[in-house]
Design a protein around this motif. Structure first.
Motif, mmCIF file in Angstrom:
data_model
loop_
_atom_site.group_PDB
_atom_site.id
_atom_site.type_symbol
_atom_site.label_atom_id
_atom_site.label_comp_id
_atom_site.label_asym_id
_atom_site.label_seq_id
_atom_site.Cartn_x
_atom_site.Cartn_y
_atom_site.Cartn_z
ATOM 1 N N GLU A 236 0.837 -1.198 0.000
ATOM 2 C CA GLU A 236 0.000 0.000 0.000
ATOM 3 C C GLU A 236 0.872 1.249 0.000
ATOM 4 O O GLU A 236 2.019 1.227 0.459
ATOM 5 C CB GLU A 236 -0.906 0.015 1.240
ATOM 6 C CG GLU A 236 -1.877 -1.154 1.328
ATOM 7 C CD GLU A 236 -3.099 -0.978 0.437
ATOM 8 O OE1 GLU A 236 -3.166 0.030 -0.293
ATOM 9 O OE2 GLU A 236 -3.977 -1.861 0.480
ATOM 10 N N ARG A 237 0.321 2.354 -0.503
ATOM 11 C CA ARG A 237 1.041 3.633 -0.530
ATOM 12 C C ARG A 237 0.195 4.692 0.178
ATOM 13 O O ARG A 237 -0.341 5.603 -0.449
ATOM 14 C CB ARG A 237 1.346 4.055 -1.966
ATOM 15 C CG ARG A 237 2.322 3.121 -2.695
ATOM 16 C CD ARG A 237 2.556 3.583 -4.111
ATOM 17 N NE ARG A 237 3.436 2.694 -4.850
ATOM 18 C CZ ARG A 237 4.752 2.838 -4.933
ATOM 19 N NH1 ARG A 237 5.337 3.833 -4.300
ATOM 20 N NH2 ARG A 237 5.464 1.990 -5.623
ATOM 21 N N GLY A 238 0.118 4.579 1.486
ATOM 22 C CA GLY A 238 -0.706 5.499 2.244
ATOM 23 C C GLY A 238 -0.134 6.888 2.393
ATOM 24 O O GLY A 238 -0.810 7.794 2.882
ATOM 25 N N TYR A 239 1.102 7.071 1.957
ATOM 26 C CA TYR A 239 1.775 8.361 2.135
ATOM 27 C C TYR A 239 1.628 9.275 0.920
ATOM 28 O O TYR A 239 2.189 10.375 0.901
ATOM 29 C CB TYR A 239 3.268 8.130 2.411
ATOM 30 C CG TYR A 239 3.901 7.090 1.516
ATOM 31 C CD1 TYR A 239 4.262 7.389 0.202
ATOM 32 C CD2 TYR A 239 4.105 5.797 1.974
ATOM 33 C CE1 TYR A 239 4.822 6.437 -0.616
ATOM 34 C CE2 TYR A 239 4.667 4.829 1.156
ATOM 35 C CZ TYR A 239 5.031 5.154 -0.138
ATOM 36 O OH TYR A 239 5.574 4.189 -0.952
ATOM 37 N N VAL A 240 0.897 8.859 -0.101
ATOM 38 C CA VAL A 240 0.767 9.665 -1.317
ATOM 39 C C VAL A 240 -0.271 10.760 -1.098
ATOM 40 O O VAL A 240 -1.412 10.488 -0.717
ATOM 41 C CB VAL A 240 0.356 8.775 -2.510
ATOM 42 C CG1 VAL A 240 0.174 9.631 -3.759
ATOM 43 C CG2 VAL A 240 1.395 7.694 -2.754
ATOM 44 N N ARG A 241 0.152 12.016 -1.319
ATOM 45 C CA ARG A 241 -0.757 13.154 -1.163
ATOM 46 C C ARG A 241 -0.601 14.076 -2.368
ATOM 47 O O ARG A 241 0.517 14.442 -2.748
ATOM 48 C CB ARG A 241 -0.448 13.929 0.118
ATOM 49 C CG ARG A 241 -0.538 13.107 1.390
ATOM 50 C CD ARG A 241 -0.592 13.989 2.626
ATOM 51 N NE ARG A 241 0.417 15.045 2.602
ATOM 52 C CZ ARG A 241 0.396 16.099 3.425
ATOM 53 N NH1 ARG A 241 -0.586 16.244 4.299
ATOM 54 N NH2 ARG A 241 1.353 17.000 3.364
ATOM 55 N N ALA A 242 -1.721 14.471 -2.945
ATOM 56 C CA ALA A 242 -1.695 15.288 -4.154
ATOM 57 C C ALA A 242 -0.984 16.612 -3.914
ATOM 58 O O ALA A 242 -0.257 17.109 -4.790
ATOM 59 C CB ALA A 242 -3.119 15.528 -4.648
ATOM 60 N N GLU A 243 -1.167 17.200 -2.722
ATOM 61 C CA GLU A 243 -0.538 18.503 -2.460
ATOM 62 C C GLU A 243 0.982 18.393 -2.400
ATOM 63 O O GLU A 243 1.701 19.334 -2.778
ATOM 64 C CB GLU A 243 -1.089 19.113 -1.171
ATOM 65 C CG GLU A 243 -0.922 18.261 0.076
ATOM 66 C CD GLU A 243 -2.118 17.393 0.369
ATOM 67 O OE1 GLU A 243 -2.440 17.218 1.566
ATOM 68 O OE2 GLU A 243 -2.742 16.900 -0.589
ATOM 69 N N ASP A 244 1.491 17.251 -1.923
ATOM 70 C CA ASP A 244 2.941 17.059 -1.891
ATOM 71 C C ASP A 244 3.496 16.910 -3.302
ATOM 72 O O ASP A 244 4.559 17.467 -3.624
ATOM 73 C CB ASP A 244 3.301 15.817 -1.067
ATOM 74 C CG ASP A 244 3.029 16.000 0.411
ATOM 75 O OD1 ASP A 244 2.902 17.159 0.851
ATOM 76 O OD2 ASP A 244 2.948 14.984 1.124
ATOM 77 N N ILE A 245 2.799 16.174 -4.131
ATOM 78 C CA ILE A 245 3.245 15.999 -5.516
ATOM 79 C C ILE A 245 3.263 17.337 -6.237
ATOM 80 O O ILE A 245 4.208 17.653 -6.974
ATOM 81 C CB ILE A 245 2.336 14.985 -6.232
ATOM 82 C CG1 ILE A 245 2.522 13.591 -5.611
ATOM 83 C CG2 ILE A 245 2.634 14.951 -7.733
ATOM 84 C CD1 ILE A 245 1.553 12.551 -6.125
#
Length: 276
Positions: A236-245
């Motif tokens: 799983e990739r629970g650390y993916v956030r659109a604002e960080d990208i």
């Protein structure tokens, strides 16, 4: 050539254990491992304590407190923890083929960094892989993986190509050579020369920004995605956030606009970090 392998990890000891067994199979033996641990709990430390005595690997554990995604910061600490002249970067969820390190060592060249890729496995195939499969080199064997349920894809050729075909595919692929944190390598003095990773960056292109500064500094990128093979275990990739990208994209655009070579937010802090 002495190599330090820098493996990033976060609270995934079961995956990391499989990966460490992959390094037991390497035909290039002059290496040590620095585990760049972005704040894992005690299970990872306990695994590494066992691995040092049971696997015959030289492993250093570099850790900092869990304060959110700070992979770039722990990677910079890992770079400082080794004096090896050549550094290979990968992740604690990527099992290397037995010739992975020898391929990086053979293709290393002054004035270049090496750009590899990974071969993604499904959840079912990932969970089917055992330590015995890794030690027998089946975990990176196309026939074995197909028997475990790997779907057909044109990308499967990466696991099956011999040396001549793999070299030709790397020479002709349309995929751009970039710094990919799961499979990249370079000379330590080049990486330190651009001040390592930009610690403002979270998940999403954070590795590539380092490569972009290396290229701004005149270091060219060599494509090795068909020759240096790692298989990526599902998670799983629970650390993916659109604002960080989005924030990372802004930093990369600024790097490109300024043709920046050195980040002030790297190994040596030349500017204050916000929210890190």
């Amino acid at each position: 050539m002495r190599i330090s392998v820098i493996l990033s990890t976060y609270n995934s000891p079961a995956l990391l254990e499989k990966v460490l067994h992959g390094y037991r199979t390497q035909d290039h033996r002059e290496f040590d491992i620095v585990v760049a641990d972005d704040g894992s709990g005690p299970e990872t430390r306990e695994l590494l304590d066992r691995a040092r005595s049971q696997l015959g690997l030289a492993i250093e554990h570099v850790w900092h407190e869990d304060r959110g995604f700070r992979k770039c910061a722990i990677l910079n600490k890992a770079i400082q923890a080794t004096d090896a002249g050549y550094l290979v970067f990968s992740d604690g969820d990527c099992i290397p083929r037995s010739d992975f390190l020898s391929t990086h060592a053979r293709l290393a060249e002054r004035g270049w960094f090496l750009s590899g890729g990974y071969f993604k496995l499904s959840r079912e195939v990932s969970e089917s892989i055992t330590v015995a499969d890794i030690l027998s080199n089946q975990a990176t064997d196309l026939g074995y993986l197909r028997r475990q349920g790997l779907s057909w894809s044109i990308k499967n050729i990466r696991l099956h190509a011999g040396p001549r075909l793999a070299r030709a595919l790397d020479a002709t692929t349309s995929t751009k050579a970039t710094w990919n944190g799961h499979n990249a390598s370079g000379w330590r003095d080049d990486i330190v020369g651009v001040n390592g990773f930009d610690e403002r960056m979270r998940y999403g292109g954070e590795d590539r920004e380092l490569g972009e500064r290396l290229m701004n500094a005149g270091i060219r990128a060599k494509q090795i995605r068909h020759r240096a093979i790692v298989v990526h275990l599902w998670h799983e990739r629970g650390y993916v956030r659109a604002e960080d990208i989005a924030a990372n994209r802004r930093i990369r655009r600024e790097t490109a606009r300024q043709v920046a070579r050195v980040t002030p937010y790297g190994i040596v802090k030349q500017a204050p970090l916000e929210d890190v």
